[in-house]
Design an enzyme around this catalytic site. Structure first.
Site, mmCIF file in Angstrom:
data_model
loop_
_atom_site.group_PDB
_atom_site.id
_atom_site.type_symbol
_atom_site.label_atom_id
_atom_site.label_comp_id
_atom_site.label_asym_id
_atom_site.label_seq_id
_atom_site.Cartn_x
_atom_site.Cartn_y
_atom_site.Cartn_z
ATOM 1 N N GLY A 10 3.355 -1.011 27.881
ATOM 2 C CA GLY A 10 2.924 0.305 28.544
ATOM 3 C C GLY A 10 3.507 -0.045 30.065
ATOM 4 N N GLY A 13 0.726 -3.136 30.395
ATOM 5 C CA GLY A 13 1.202 -4.614 29.632
ATOM 6 C C GLY A 13 2.236 -5.427 30.096
ATOM 7 N N HIS A 32 5.188 -2.258 19.249
ATOM 8 C CA HIS A 32 5.484 -2.065 17.893
ATOM 9 C C HIS A 32 7.316 -1.119 17.996
ATOM 10 C CE1 HIS A 32 4.724 2.523 18.746
ATOM 11 N NE2 HIS A 32 3.920 1.825 19.775
ATOM 12 N N LYS A 105 -8.833 0.223 28.937
ATOM 13 C CA LYS A 105 -10.573 0.330 29.273
ATOM 14 C C LYS A 105 -10.734 1.833 28.615
ATOM 15 C CE LYS A 105 -8.800 -0.669 33.786
ATOM 16 N NZ LYS A 105 -8.346 -0.637 36.029
ATOM 17 N N GLY A 136 -10.058 -3.812 37.086
ATOM 18 C CA GLY A 136 -10.038 -3.913 39.093
ATOM 19 C C GLY A 136 -9.091 -2.654 39.172
ATOM 20 N N SER A 138 -6.105 -1.655 40.218
ATOM 21 C CA SER A 138 -4.645 -2.226 39.732
ATOM 22 C C SER A 138 -3.515 -1.246 39.311
ATOM 23 C CB SER A 138 -4.707 -2.916 39.854
ATOM 24 O OG SER A 138 -6.529 -3.623 38.019
ATOM 25 N N ALA A 140 -0.265 0.173 37.902
ATOM 26 C CA ALA A 140 1.348 -0.623 37.479
ATOM 27 C C ALA A 140 1.743 -0.991 38.472
ATOM 28 C CB ALA A 140 1.175 -0.760 35.711
ATOM 29 N N LYS A 191 -14.490 5.290 35.133
ATOM 30 C CA LYS A 191 -14.134 5.624 36.414
ATOM 31 C C LYS A 191 -13.439 6.608 36.290
ATOM 32 C CE LYS A 191 -10.403 2.804 36.241
ATOM 33 N NZ LYS A 191 -9.290 3.355 36.018
ATOM 34 N N ASP A 244 -12.223 0.706 42.263
ATOM 35 C CA ASP A 244 -11.426 1.012 40.400
ATOM 36 C C ASP A 244 -11.229 2.486 40.572
ATOM 37 O OD1 ASP A 244 -9.389 1.666 38.646
ATOM 38 O OD2 ASP A 244 -10.627 0.034 37.385
#
Length: 342
Positions: A10, A13, A32, A105, A136, A138, A140, A191, A244
């Protein structure tokens, strides 16, 4: 350099794969989906998730056994609802023990297990003490564009945390270490619930005052639950806590904020999830946290309200009115209670 398998193709990743590739590592990105594997390897893009070119040294795999072969590290980045299934498959093919890092998460409904606990239950070679979490502020999209980002890696085994820090650390991706695995995971999971609330607030047309209050009081109830379970309260003031929380509550990159925004504008949950087309972790976590707070007898009024908006069709404005008319309290008493050292 290390051979690293990133399980989960995703947006997150893919972004973490780019960080690792920039550091010179041999990166295998597992999906997958065979069509996604072919598209990544042929076009060096993952357009459904990120509009950015992927370094050619990142090779996609749809065969997990091939992806993890002779690896030095495995980075698990799949939705929490898929953690057990992926770990069961991984467990059935593991013949060596690379360092295991997860960057997912969430909390599992009904069991209230965190991701590290689920991994430890499903993996024969790994105990809870072996697992590292990366968390944290972040997004993507920004990580993939090499914009300055700071995160924390946590493990009960300090050598594993330092190893993970070394794998990811570079000039645009700064990594701190911690030994508070519990606090780091809870901050990253909870969060997302507050971010749903921030989106709802914006969808209702409320301003910055309301959002600031929501973030601050949201942090208070996250910390209440975390400290009741034994987390270090200071962890919630760090990157995987307030850091976050801020970024997820204030950015249009946030899936949870976007989902909440649609809810605030009057859409039903099923309509929101259809529009999002990607996992909104806060929805599943809200169900788990609501039941968890009940079990632990911890006061989490914002989580309670969002749970009822999501699963009992309660009107967001009604929840806001109830929150604003709660019994009068002394703010510092609440803060002293949260940070009281046993």
């Amino acid at each position: 350099m290390s051979k690293i398998a990133v399980l989960g193709a995703g947006s997150w990743g893919t972004a973490l794969s780019i960080v690792l590739a920039d550091n010179g590592h041999d990166v295998r990105l597992w999906t997958h989906n065979e069509v996604q594997e072919e598209n990544i390897n042929e076009t060096h893009k993952n357009e459904k998730y990120l509009e950015i070119m992927i370094p050619e040294k990142i090779i996609a795999y749809s065969n997990m056994k091939e992806a993890i072969s002779n690896t030095d590290a495995i980075v698990l980045v799949v939705p929490t609802k898929a953690i057990r299934e992926v770990c069961q498959e991984l467990n059935s093919i593991m013949t060596h023990k690379p360092i295991l890092i997860h960057a997912s998460k969430g909390i599992e409904p009904n069991t209230f297990k965190r991701v590290s606990e689920m991994i430890a239950e499903e993996m024969n070679l790994y105990s809870y003490e072996d697992i590292v979490v990366l968390s944290g502020p972040s997004h993507a999209e920004e990580v993939a564009m090499r914009q300055p980002t700071t995160v924390t890696v946590a493990s009960l085994t300090s050598d594993y945390a330092k190893h993970a820090q070394d794998l990811f650390f570079n000039e645009s991706f700064r990594v701190y270490t911690s030994d508070d695995l519990l606090g780091i995971e809870l901050g990253g999971a909870l969060k997302n619930i507050i971010a749903l609330g921030a989106g709802i607030s914006d969808g209702l047309g409320y301003g910055d005052n309301a959002k600031a209050a929501l973030i601050t009081r949201g942090l208070a109830e996250i910390t209440r639950l975390g400290t009741s379970l034994g987390a270090n309260p200071l962890s919630f003031l760090g990157l995987p806590g307030v850091g976050d929380l801020i970024v997820t509550c204030t950015s249009v990159h946030s899936r949870n904020w976007r989902a909440g925004n649609l809810l605030g504008k009057g859409f039903k949950l099923n309509e929101v999830l259809e529009q999002m087309e990607m996992v909104v972790e806060g929805v599943r976590t809200a169900k788990a946290a609501y039941k968890f707070a009940e079990k632990e007898d911890v006061d989490m009024p914002i989580t309670n309200g969002i749970y009822h908006v999501l699963f009992h069709d309660k009107q967001p404005k009604e929840v806001v009115e109830q929150l604003m008319n709660r019994t009068k309290k002394e703010e510092l008493d609440d803060i002293y209670h949260m940070f009281k050292q046993e």
